[in-house]
Design a protein around this motif. Structure first.
Motif, PDB file in Angstrom:
ATOM      1  N   GLU A  99       0.815  -1.323   0.123  1.00  0.00           N
ATOM      2  CA  GLU A  99      -0.014  -0.121  -0.097  1.00  0.00           C
ATOM      3  C   GLU A  99       0.897   1.306  -0.058  1.00  0.00           C
ATOM      4  OE1 GLU A  99      -3.454   0.299  -0.355  1.00  0.00           O
ATOM      5  OE2 GLU A  99      -3.237  -1.829  -0.734  1.00  0.00           O
ATOM      6  N   TYR A 102       2.028   1.899  -3.479  1.00  0.00           N
ATOM      7  CA  TYR A 102       0.872   2.381  -4.135  1.00  0.00           C
ATOM      8  C   TYR A 102       0.522   3.807  -3.854  1.00  0.00           C
ATOM      9  CZ  TYR A 102      -4.019   3.356  -6.038  1.00  0.00           C
ATOM     10  OH  TYR A 102      -4.991   3.685  -6.722  1.00  0.00           O
ATOM     11  N   LYS A 103       0.616   4.211  -2.812  1.00  0.00           N
ATOM     12  CA  LYS A 103       0.340   5.676  -2.396  1.00  0.00           C
ATOM     13  C   LYS A 103       1.559   6.394  -3.008  1.00  0.00           C
ATOM     14  CE  LYS A 103      -0.390   8.739   1.710  1.00  0.00           C
ATOM     15  NZ  LYS A 103       0.198   9.804   1.166  1.00  0.00           N
ATOM     16  N   ARG A 235      -4.428  -4.560  -6.729  1.00  0.00           N
ATOM     17  CA  ARG A 235      -3.921  -4.980  -5.327  1.00  0.00           C
ATOM     18  C   ARG A 235      -3.875  -6.276  -5.216  1.00  0.00           C
ATOM     19  NH1 ARG A 235      -6.634  -5.927  -0.565  1.00  0.00           N
ATOM     20  NH2 ARG A 235      -8.850  -5.282  -1.073  1.00  0.00           N
ATOM     21  N   ARG A 267      -7.662  -1.837  -8.949  1.00  0.00           N
ATOM     22  CA  ARG A 267      -7.634  -0.700  -8.080  1.00  0.00           C
ATOM     23  C   ARG A 267      -9.035  -0.094  -8.261  1.00  0.00           C
ATOM     24  NH1 ARG A 267      -4.400  -0.355  -3.656  1.00  0.00           N
ATOM     25  NH2 ARG A 267      -2.565  -1.214  -4.057  1.00  0.00           N
TER      26      ARG A 267
END
Length: 270
Positions: A99, A102-103, A235, A267
């Motif tokens: 995560e 991805y952020k 994800r 996503r």
């Protein structure tokens, strides 16, 4: 070895099948060859074979070409795919890191900008994750064998000329004197206190020196682009009912993970 029973017979059979495929491709190229307009590696090699006719010292031959094709597949394709398999497995095992990757991509790239290799400089954490996956899950059991070109004395050892030397790169990639948590997946190994990416001299998955992997730059680009596009699009998580994945390697020509299943959730549907 071909006369002895054992598991190596499976390897020899696969090698024979691969060489047969390579020779079929060579034959197709010969039938459609245009010496004035070579299109790929096989065409250029066949062209060089033609130019070397009559040279008793020439090493260009169809058998050599077939072997080169197999080596390009093994070194240039299988290694990268194994590294990606490990990277996805590690992302499933560490959802918090997944995560965070991805952020970072969303913060840096936004919703419309496509990923390019140059973007790695703006995404230090993502870059660190890829490097750490290559370090902790090095995909070769040992380094590629080399032969000494001359007599050598190093660290008190005498190595005669023409000695075959096999390096243990794992001893560097997992050296407890160099890495804070050598046997754990820890992207912070490649980040300074401010979160900036740092290059580590001990990071040697491609070898070092004059004989460093000739496909290093291509492999780096492939790993970064495939990994970031996958992380940005999906994800990844364990299938329902599966608690953990086997992170022990399957030992072979390369160290790839045991077969595993994961769920890729778009996503856009989250």
């Amino acid at each position: 070895m071909k006369y002895l029973p054992g598991l190596h017979q499976w390897t020899l059979a696969n090698m024979k099948m691969a060489l047969s495929f390579a020779k079929e491709e060579i034959q197709k190229h010969k039938e459609n060859q245009d010496l004035h307009d070579p299109q790929d590696f096989i065409d250029y090699y066949l062209l060089q074979m033609e130019k070397s006719k009559g040279d008793p010292n020439s090493t260009f031959s169809e058998d050599n070409l077939a072997q080169c094709i197999i080596e390009l597949f093994i070194a240039g394709t299988e290694t990268t795919s194994s590294s990606l398999q490990w990277a996805l497995l590690l992302m499933v095992a560490h959802p918090d890191i997944q995560e965070r990757v991805y952020k970072e991509m969303e913060d840096v790239l936004g919703s419309s900008h496509s990923v390019s290799y140059q973007d790695r400089k703006k995404m230090p954490y993502t870059n660190a994750v890829i490097h750490e996956a290559q370090r902790v899950k090095y995909i070769l059991p040992v380094g590629i064998p080399r032969r000494c070109a001359k007599e050598l004395h190093i660290l008190g050892y005498h190595i005669p000329k023409k000695t075959i030397v096999v390096t243990d790169l794992n001893s560097v990639l997992c050296d407890p004197k160099q890495w804070e948590t050598p046997n754990e997946f820890n992207p912070n190994h490649f980040l300074d206190k401010e979160g900036k990416f740092i290059t580590r001299e001990e990071f040697l998955p491609f070898g070092a020196g004059a004989r460093v992997c000739m496909g290093e730059q291509m492999a780096r680009m492939e790993l970064f682009l495939f990994f970031t596009h996958l992380m940005r699009t999906f994800r990844f998580q364990l299938p329902e009912g599966v608690k953990e994945l086997n992170q022990d390697p399957v030992v072979g020509l390369s160290m790839h993970p045991h077969p595993y299943k994961l769920c890729a959730i778009p996503r856009s549907s989250l």
